[in-house]
Design a protein around this motif. Structure first.
Motif, PDB file in Angstrom:
ATOM      1  N   ASN A 210       0.340   8.513  10.500  1.00 20.83           N
ATOM      2  CA  ASN A 210       1.397   8.282   9.509  1.00 20.83           C
ATOM      3  C   ASN A 210       2.528   7.432  10.080  1.00 20.83           C
ATOM      4  O   ASN A 210       3.011   7.689  11.187  1.00 20.83           O
ATOM      5  N   VAL A 211       2.917   6.426   9.303  1.00 15.27           N
ATOM      6  CA  VAL A 211       4.061   5.573   9.633  1.00 15.27           C
ATOM      7  C   VAL A 211       4.874   5.387   8.358  1.00 15.27           C
ATOM      8  O   VAL A 211       4.330   5.366   7.261  1.00 15.27           O
ATOM      9  N   THR A 212       6.181   5.259   8.520  1.00 18.91           N
ATOM     10  CA  THR A 212       7.065   5.091   7.368  1.00 18.91           C
ATOM     11  C   THR A 212       7.311   3.607   7.096  1.00 18.91           C
ATOM     12  O   THR A 212       7.067   2.748   7.956  1.00 18.91           O
TER      13      THR A 212
ATOM     14  N   ILE B 131       0.845  -1.204   0.000  1.00 16.40           N
ATOM     15  CA  ILE B 131       0.000   0.000   0.000  1.00 16.40           C
ATOM     16  C   ILE B 131       0.874   1.245   0.000  1.00 16.40           C
ATOM     17  O   ILE B 131       0.644   2.183  -0.769  1.00 16.40           O
ATOM     18  N   ILE B 132       1.881   1.263   0.859  1.00 12.67           N
ATOM     19  CA  ILE B 132       2.761   2.435   0.927  1.00 12.67           C
ATOM     20  C   ILE B 132       3.513   2.623  -0.388  1.00 12.67           C
ATOM     21  O   ILE B 132       3.572   3.730  -0.930  1.00 12.67           O
ATOM     22  N   LEU B 133       4.079   1.559  -0.899  1.00 17.46           N
ATOM     23  CA  LEU B 133       4.900   1.680  -2.107  1.00 17.46           C
ATOM     24  C   LEU B 133       4.077   2.047  -3.334  1.00 17.46           C
ATOM     25  O   LEU B 133       4.585   2.703  -4.246  1.00 17.46           O
ATOM     26  N   ALA B 134       2.810   1.677  -3.350  1.00 16.97           N
ATOM     27  CA  ALA B 134       1.952   2.038  -4.483  1.00 16.97           C
ATOM     28  C   ALA B 134       1.696   3.533  -4.515  1.00 16.97           C
ATOM     29  O   ALA B 134       1.494   4.115  -5.587  1.00 16.97           O
ATOM     30  N   GLN B 135       1.712   4.169  -3.349  1.00 27.31           N
ATOM     31  CA  GLN B 135       1.491   5.608  -3.217  1.00 27.31           C
ATOM     32  C   GLN B 135       0.300   6.086  -4.035  1.00 27.31           C
ATOM     33  O   GLN B 135       0.367   7.096  -4.744  1.00 27.31           O
ATOM     34  N   GLU B 136      -0.786   5.351  -3.927  1.00 31.69           N
ATOM     35  CA  GLU B 136      -2.033   5.740  -4.585  1.00 31.69           C
ATOM     36  C   GLU B 136      -2.956   6.334  -3.537  1.00 31.69           C
ATOM     37  O   GLU B 136      -3.283   5.689  -2.550  1.00 31.69           O
TER      38      GLU B 136
ATOM     39  N   THR C 253      14.941   1.487  -1.563  1.00 31.16           N
ATOM     40  CA  THR C 253      15.908   2.581  -1.501  1.00 31.16           C
ATOM     41  C   THR C 253      15.696   3.369  -0.207  1.00 31.16           C
ATOM     42  O   THR C 253      14.659   3.245   0.454  1.00 31.16           O
ATOM     43  N   SER C 254      16.651   4.210   0.125  1.00 32.59           N
ATOM     44  CA  SER C 254      16.501   5.051   1.329  1.00 32.59           C
ATOM     45  C   SER C 254      15.316   6.013   1.161  1.00 32.59           C
ATOM     46  O   SER C 254      14.640   6.336   2.140  1.00 32.59           O
ATOM     47  N   ARG C 255      15.038   6.441  -0.061  1.00 31.76           N
ATOM     48  CA  ARG C 255      13.867   7.296  -0.306  1.00 31.76           C
ATOM     49  C   ARG C 255      12.581   6.539  -0.016  1.00 31.76           C
ATOM     50  O   ARG C 255      11.670   7.051   0.626  1.00 31.76           O
ATOM     51  N   GLN C 256      12.506   5.297  -0.464  1.00 25.25           N
ATOM     52  CA  GLN C 256      11.306   4.494  -0.217  1.00 25.25           C
ATOM     53  C   GLN C 256      11.103   4.212   1.265  1.00 25.25           C
ATOM     54  O   GLN C 256       9.973   4.107   1.729  1.00 25.25           O
ATOM     55  N   MET C 257      12.183   4.096   2.016  1.00 21.10           N
ATOM     56  CA  MET C 257      12.079   3.840   3.456  1.00 21.10           C
ATOM     57  C   MET C 257      11.369   4.977   4.185  1.00 21.10           C
ATOM     58  O   MET C 257      10.824   4.786   5.268  1.00 21.10           O
ATOM     59  N   LYS C 258      11.353   6.150   3.581  1.00 21.11           N
ATOM     60  CA  LYS C 258      10.737   7.324   4.207  1.00 21.11           C
ATOM     61  C   LYS C 258       9.288   7.535   3.768  1.00 21.11           C
ATOM     62  O   LYS C 258       8.602   8.404   4.297  1.00 21.11           O
ATOM     63  N   LEU C 259       8.826   6.756   2.788  1.00 15.23           N
ATOM     64  CA  LEU C 259       7.442   6.888   2.342  1.00 15.23           C
ATOM     65  C   LEU C 259       6.495   6.526   3.476  1.00 15.23           C
ATOM     66  O   LEU C 259       6.806   5.676   4.311  1.00 15.23           O
ATOM     67  N   CYS C 260       5.331   7.156   3.471  1.00 17.65           N
ATOM     68  CA  CYS C 260       4.381   6.967   4.571  1.00 17.65           C
ATOM     69  C   CYS C 260       3.086   6.297   4.126  1.00 17.65           C
ATOM     70  O   CYS C 260       2.633   6.479   2.998  1.00 17.65           O
ATOM     71  N   GLY C 261       2.519   5.586   5.055  1.00 16.46           N
ATOM     72  CA  GLY C 261       1.171   5.074   4.949  1.00 16.46           C
ATOM     73  C   GLY C 261       0.420   5.536   6.180  1.00 16.46           C
ATOM     74  O   GLY C 261       1.029   6.038   7.138  1.00 16.46           O
TER      75      GLY C 261
END
Length: 173
Positions: free
Chosen positions: A129-131, A63-68, A114-122
């Motif tokens: 919000n959680v990363t 869900i987080i990685l889809a960023q929809e 990636t380090s950028r993806q580790m900071k994405l939130c759901g």
């Protein structure tokens, strides 16, 4: 300790082996007896871990990685194992957990985060919000929490039998 995905995977990879080693071959009295304090027995814990493998960690990562949209998580049913595990043998649950965890670790590695993806939130339904990093860290600590719960439950079976040594056995706290 700073977060390190490979170190997290080390814990995630060991959990099925650890619980299998702890519980395989034990009698039902050790694994199925309800605890006097109302805490889950080992059978319940393994059912809970299986439910998490199916509906929590990797689905939420996807869900987080889809960023929809808002990347909202579905609520997690912490008690689904009581229905889902009904009538199953502990050996079958341990095997199912190992298969699911192996599949999920493979999928996690395949993401090559990636380090950028580790900071994405759901958005967690209770916590906000959680990363990705927090989700993955929690997954590993959740495993350790339930390993502790299993061990404490097993030790607790002899709580009244150890006599005066109880004061030296912090696990019986």
């Amino acid at each position: 300790m700073n977060f390190d995905l490979q170190k997290t995977i080390e814990i995630l990879n060991q959990t099925p082996k650890t619980v299998n080693s702890l519980l395989s071959g034990l009698s039902d009295e050790w694994t199925l007896t309800k605890n006097a304090d109302g805490k889950w027995n080992p059978y319940d814990v393994i059912g809970h871990l299986i439910h998490g493998e199916k509906t929590d960690w990797m689905p939420r990562l996807r869900i987080i990685l889809a960023q929809e949209g808002e990347a909202k998580f579905e609520p997690f049913d912490r008690f689904a194992q009581f229905e889902d595990s009904k009538g199953k043998k502990l050996a079958d649950l341990l095997a199912e957990f190992e298969v699911l965890r192996t599949k999920n670790i493979r999928a996690l590695r395949d993401y090559d985060l990636t380090s950028r993806q580790m900071k994405l939130c759901g958005t967690h339904p209770e916590l906000g919000n959680v990363t990705v990093q927090q989700l993955l860290s929690t997954w590993a600590v959740h495993d350790l929490n339930h390993i502790r719960q299993i061990v404490e439950g097993l030790a607790g079976r002899y709580s009244e039998n150890v006599g005066p040594w109880k004061k030296y056995l912090s696990i019986l706290g």
